[in-house]
Design an enzyme around this catalytic site. Structure first.
Site, PDB file in Angstrom:
ATOM      1  N   GLY A 166       0.841  -1.193   0.000  1.00  0.00           N
ATOM      2  CA  GLY A 166       0.000   0.000   0.000  1.00  0.00           C
ATOM      3  C   GLY A 166       0.873   1.239   0.000  1.00  0.00           C
ATOM      4  O   GLY A 166       2.040   1.188  -0.411  1.00  0.00           O
ATOM      5  N   THR A 183       0.674   4.861   4.878  1.00  0.00           N
ATOM      6  CA  THR A 183       0.064   3.780   5.667  1.00  0.00           C
ATOM      7  C   THR A 183       1.136   2.808   6.150  1.00  0.00           C
ATOM      8  O   THR A 183       1.075   2.309   7.277  1.00  0.00           O
ATOM      9  CB  THR A 183      -0.999   3.032   4.836  1.00  0.00           C
ATOM     10  OG1 THR A 183      -1.922   3.985   4.331  1.00  0.00           O
ATOM     11  CG2 THR A 183      -1.750   2.017   5.665  1.00  0.00           C
ATOM     12  N   GLY A 184       2.133   2.556   5.330  1.00  0.00           N
ATOM     13  CA  GLY A 184       3.229   1.664   5.726  1.00  0.00           C
ATOM     14  C   GLY A 184       3.921   2.169   6.988  1.00  0.00           C
ATOM     15  O   GLY A 184       4.265   1.386   7.882  1.00  0.00           O
ATOM     16  N   GLU A 233       5.632  -3.219   1.066  1.00  0.00           N
ATOM     17  CA  GLU A 233       5.803  -2.877  -0.350  1.00  0.00           C
ATOM     18  C   GLU A 233       5.004  -1.605  -0.577  1.00  0.00           C
ATOM     19  O   GLU A 233       3.773  -1.637  -0.558  1.00  0.00           O
ATOM     20  CB  GLU A 233       5.250  -3.988  -1.228  1.00  0.00           C
ATOM     21  CG  GLU A 233       6.131  -5.214  -1.273  1.00  0.00           C
ATOM     22  CD  GLU A 233       7.205  -5.084  -2.340  1.00  0.00           C
ATOM     23  OE1 GLU A 233       8.340  -5.433  -2.047  1.00  0.00           O
ATOM     24  OE2 GLU A 233       6.903  -4.632  -3.445  1.00  0.00           O
ATOM     25  N   CYS A 237       2.018   0.995  -8.491  1.00  0.00           N
ATOM     26  CA  CYS A 237       3.167   1.469  -7.711  1.00  0.00           C
ATOM     27  C   CYS A 237       4.355   1.769  -8.615  1.00  0.00           C
ATOM     28  O   CYS A 237       5.177   2.613  -8.302  1.00  0.00           O
ATOM     29  CB  CYS A 237       3.537   0.433  -6.655  1.00  0.00           C
ATOM     30  SG  CYS A 237       3.771  -1.215  -7.343  1.00  0.00           S
ATOM     31  N   GLU A 290       3.934  10.875  -4.949  1.00  0.00           N
ATOM     32  CA  GLU A 290       3.211   9.939  -5.813  1.00  0.00           C
ATOM     33  C   GLU A 290       1.839  10.541  -6.154  1.00  0.00           C
ATOM     34  O   GLU A 290       1.106  10.963  -5.259  1.00  0.00           O
ATOM     35  CB  GLU A 290       3.028   8.620  -5.051  1.00  0.00           C
ATOM     36  CG  GLU A 290       2.549   7.489  -5.905  1.00  0.00           C
ATOM     37  CD  GLU A 290       2.423   6.192  -5.102  1.00  0.00           C
ATOM     38  OE1 GLU A 290       2.038   6.254  -3.922  1.00  0.00           O
ATOM     39  OE2 GLU A 290       2.693   5.128  -5.675  1.00  0.00           O
TER      40      GLU A 290
HETATM   41  P1  NAD Z   1      -3.446   2.475   1.326  1.00  0.00           P
HETATM   42  O1  NAD Z   1      -2.112   2.520   1.983  1.00  0.00           O
HETATM   43  O2  NAD Z   1      -4.382   3.589   1.573  1.00  0.00           O
HETATM   44  O3  NAD Z   1      -4.234   1.145   1.722  1.00  0.00           O
HETATM   45  C1  NAD Z   1      -3.691  -0.142   1.505  1.00  0.00           C
HETATM   46  C2  NAD Z   1      -4.444  -1.136   2.369  1.00  0.00           C
HETATM   47  O4  NAD Z   1      -4.181  -0.845   3.733  1.00  0.00           O
HETATM   48  C3  NAD Z   1      -5.964  -1.104   2.215  1.00  0.00           C
HETATM   49  O5  NAD Z   1      -6.433  -2.428   2.221  1.00  0.00           O
HETATM   50  C4  NAD Z   1      -6.432  -0.365   3.459  1.00  0.00           C
HETATM   51  O6  NAD Z   1      -7.701  -0.780   3.848  1.00  0.00           O
HETATM   52  C5  NAD Z   1      -5.396  -0.780   4.482  1.00  0.00           C
HETATM   53  N1  NAD Z   1      -5.162   0.200   5.550  1.00  0.00           N
HETATM   54  C6  NAD Z   1      -5.312   1.543   5.488  1.00  0.00           C
HETATM   55  N2  NAD Z   1      -4.922   2.102   6.663  1.00  0.00           N
HETATM   56  C7  NAD Z   1      -4.521   1.091   7.477  1.00  0.00           C
HETATM   57  C8  NAD Z   1      -4.001   1.034   8.806  1.00  0.00           C
HETATM   58  N3  NAD Z   1      -3.811   2.129   9.533  1.00  0.00           N
HETATM   59  N4  NAD Z   1      -3.683  -0.170   9.316  1.00  0.00           N
HETATM   60  C9  NAD Z   1      -3.835  -1.296   8.588  1.00  0.00           C
HETATM   61  N5  NAD Z   1      -4.344  -1.304   7.326  1.00  0.00           N
HETATM   62  C10 NAD Z   1      -4.668  -0.119   6.765  1.00  0.00           C
HETATM   63  O7  NAD Z   1      -3.129   2.309  -0.235  1.00  0.00           O
HETATM   64  P2  NAD Z   1      -4.163   2.279  -1.447  1.00  0.00           P
HETATM   65  O8  NAD Z   1      -4.623   3.653  -1.738  1.00  0.00           O
HETATM   66  O9  NAD Z   1      -5.150   1.194  -1.262  1.00  0.00           O
HETATM   67  O10 NAD Z   1      -3.157   1.784  -2.613  1.00  0.00           O
HETATM   68  C11 NAD Z   1      -2.341   2.631  -3.292  1.00  0.00           C
HETATM   69  C12 NAD Z   1      -0.917   2.658  -2.744  1.00  0.00           C
HETATM   70  O11 NAD Z   1      -0.363   1.354  -2.738  1.00  0.00           O
HETATM   71  C13 NAD Z   1       0.020   3.490  -3.593  1.00  0.00           C
HETATM   72  O12 NAD Z   1       0.846   4.253  -2.768  1.00  0.00           O
HETATM   73  C14 NAD Z   1       0.829   2.449  -4.340  1.00  0.00           C
HETATM   74  O13 NAD Z   1       2.075   2.890  -4.791  1.00  0.00           O
HETATM   75  C15 NAD Z   1       0.935   1.380  -3.318  1.00  0.00           C
HETATM   76  N6  NAD Z   1       1.254   0.094  -3.958  1.00  0.00           N
HETATM   77  C16 NAD Z   1       2.496  -0.471  -3.783  1.00  0.00           C
HETATM   78  C17 NAD Z   1       2.825  -1.668  -4.441  1.00  0.00           C
HETATM   79  C18 NAD Z   1       4.184  -2.309  -4.318  1.00  0.00           C
HETATM   80  O14 NAD Z   1       4.321  -3.477  -4.669  1.00  0.00           O
HETATM   81  N7  NAD Z   1       5.197  -1.603  -3.858  1.00  0.00           N
HETATM   82  C19 NAD Z   1       1.867  -2.276  -5.257  1.00  0.00           C
HETATM   83  C20 NAD Z   1       0.623  -1.668  -5.413  1.00  0.00           C
HETATM   84  C21 NAD Z   1       0.323  -0.494  -4.748  1.00  0.00           C
END
Ligand code: NAD
Length: 488
Positions: A229, A233-234, A251, A285, A386
């Site tokens: 994600g 959030t990470g 990731e 991503c 991003e």
């Molecule tokens: P996000 O970080 O908002 O959410 C990702 C997931 O985390 C969702 O399922 C969400 O419900 C959950 N989440 C949100 N807050 C949380 C918390 N506090 N604790 C635990 N879980 C939580 O990301 P998004 O908008 O769904 O996806 C887009 C992002 O993901 C972009 O930044 C993209 O670059 C990244 N991404 C990275 C990769 C990679 O392999 N590096 C691949 C695809 C997407």
């Protein structure tokens, strides 16, 4: 509208469909139409799924039988292949992916499962005779229940990318998949859950958001989190997980530079640059979002790339002529356009304005046309942050050192592409880039046997490759001193 008879996409917990009772609507981003409804997970569902996974992990048959795990992962791979068309169709309707791009995503699932089946079968551990007659061995044991959290942009490929190594290692799992793809999640759960022979509770799937995700992260019964994600959030997950000294595989986001050196073959490179921007509508991503162009090529690139981007056919997945589908929803269209407007106000030059589609048959959907902006200041937010949409910046450079410095001046380090006909330059540049993946004369080529992941703010740990299993295992050193009876 949904009706009382419309099926509700539910959670798959302990081998059964479970309804949380909180129902919401799933929407087709290409039309704004309601396509179904889903049950949203909260704390209760997350805890029930963790409990089911904990019980399943207690069964030594799963933890210790790698032949069983290898066989079931291969069966799961077959099931994904059998259901490819259904997944592609649903990804088109719910996630906006054109069918070609949906196929690209879905094809990862069986490949990843088969690679991880092989990992389950090929673990030989290590051992050594340390001193005369005394042996040391290292065995790998599964860590316990794995929490898998995936984003909406590729739920099939990314959910399985974490689930497969968790199961290969002998962990059991709870997958928290995003509400934006609830219908797809339900099909993933059906495919995974109905794998013949898979014990109930080994692979649980809930549809949720930050509440259920956070419950996984904070649970003392979930010793490892495999998260894909955003970087923001990470960081939150990493902080929350540290309370239990939990391990996390992250990731995260990216800001992939595409570097065109003076001798690059533009006929070959520019269509790849276009794909790097428009695949998954820039919601990838690894989206190529920063174009670095040698100054001698700049005029040609402005002209030829501009024309290619103007010509991109934006449309719904249901139209086979569509080359790029919609953004995930209208609020994200507004968010992307605001970022573009701010960049223009801050001095970015418009080469292709693109932007929201506001009239004609596509106006009801969340469509955004590709955009190309030229910038000089590498510190602008449009270059540093991003966007997660089809927005590309272009900058020029004069020397190799300048190109490397521009590419590395970023909080991210997920991936990069280098285009050149020379042999030495791309390898030298690839080695100097702070980036987990580098492609030469190509973009986003991933293989399960090679590690994928980020430098810097793009992540911690690796998915794919042999390193993928490390998030899910404990290494145990056993030292063996045999009986002291002298040999006869
Ligand atoms: P996000 O970080 O908002 O959410 C990702 C997931 O985390 C969702 O399922 C969400 O419900 C959950 N989440 C949100 N807050 C949380 C918390 N506090 N604790 C635990 N879980 C939580 O990301 P998004 O908008 O769904 O996806 C887009 C992002 O993901 C972009 O930044 C993209 O670059 C990244 N991404 C990275 C990769 C990679 O392999 N590096 C691949 C695809 C997407």
């Amino acid at each position: 509208m949904t009706t009382a008879d419309t099926p509700v996409a539910k959670h798959w917990i302990d081998g059964q469909w479970t309804d949380s009772g909180e129902h919401r609507e799933s929407v087709d981003p290409a039309t704004g139409e309601v396509i179904g409804s889903y049950a949203m997970a909260g704390l209760k569902e997350a805890r029930a799924a963790i409990e089911a996974a904990r019980r399943a992990f207690a069964d030594p048959a799963w933890r210790t039988d790698r032949l069983l795990r290898g066989k079931l992962l291969n069966r799961m791979a077959d099931r994904f292949e059998e259901r490819t068309d259904d997944l592609v169709e649903l990804l088109g309707r719910e996630n906006g992916k054109t069918h070609d791009q949906g196929r690209l995503e879905v094809a990862f699932a069986p490949e990843t499962l088969r690679f991880n089946a092989a990992l389950a079968l090929t673990d030989t551990g290590t051992n050594s005779q340390v001193t005369d007659g005394e042996l040391s061995m290292v065995v790998r044991q599964p860590v316990g229940v794995a929490g898998v959290i995936a984003p909406w942009n590729s739920p099939v490929a990314l959910g399985i990318r974490s689930l497969a190594p968790a199961l290969a290692a002998g962990c059991t799992a709870v997958m928290n998949l995003p509400w934006q793809t609830a219908q797809t999640n339900s099909l993933i759960a059906e495919i995974v859950g109905a794998t013949p022979g898979l014990p109930p509770g080994v692979a649980n799937t809930i549809t949720g958001g930050h509440v259920s995700g956070d419950a996984l992260v904070r649970s003392p019964d979930v010793p490892t989190i495999s998260f894909t994600g955003s970087t923001a959030t990470g960081k939150q997950i990493s902080a929350a997980a540290s309370a239990n000294l939990k391990r996390v595989g992250l990731e995260l986001g990216g800001k992939t530079p595409l570097i065109l050196f003076a001798d690059a073959d533009l006929e070959q490179a520019l269509p790849i640059v276009v794909s790097a921007l428009i695949v998954f509508s820039g919601q990838f991503c690894m989206t190529g979002s920063r174009l670095l162009v040698h100054q001698h090529l700049a005029d040609r690139v402005r002209r030829e790339l501009g024309a290619l981007l103007e010509a991109v056919r934006v449309g719904p997945a249901s139209d086979p002529a569509s080359e790029m589908g919609p953004i995930i929803d209208k609020p994200n269209v507004d968010r992307i356009d605001k970022i573009v407007e701010e960049a223009i106000s801050a001095g970015a030059q418009v080469i292709v304005r693109g932007g929201p589609v506001t009239d004609g048959p596509l106006a009801a959907g969340a469509f955004y046309r590709p955009t190309l902006l030229e910038v000089r200041d590498n510190s602008l937010p449009i270059v540093q942050d991003e966007v997660f949409g089809p927005v590309l910046t272009m900058q020029t450079f004069a020397t190799e050192a300048e190109a490397i410095a521009l590419a590395n001046d970023s909080q991210y380090g997920l991936s990069a592409s280098v285009f050149a006909r020379d042999v030495d330059v791309p390898l030298r540049v690839a080695l100097a880039l702070e980036s987990g993946s580098v492609w030469v004369n190509d973009w986003a080529r991933l293989h399960d046997q090679f590690e994928e992941g980020g430098f810097k703010g793009s992540g911690v740990g690796r998915m794919r490759g042999f390193a993928v299993i490390d998030d899910f295992i404990e290494f145990k050193h056993i030292r063996l001193r045999p009986g002291q009876t002298p040999a006869a």
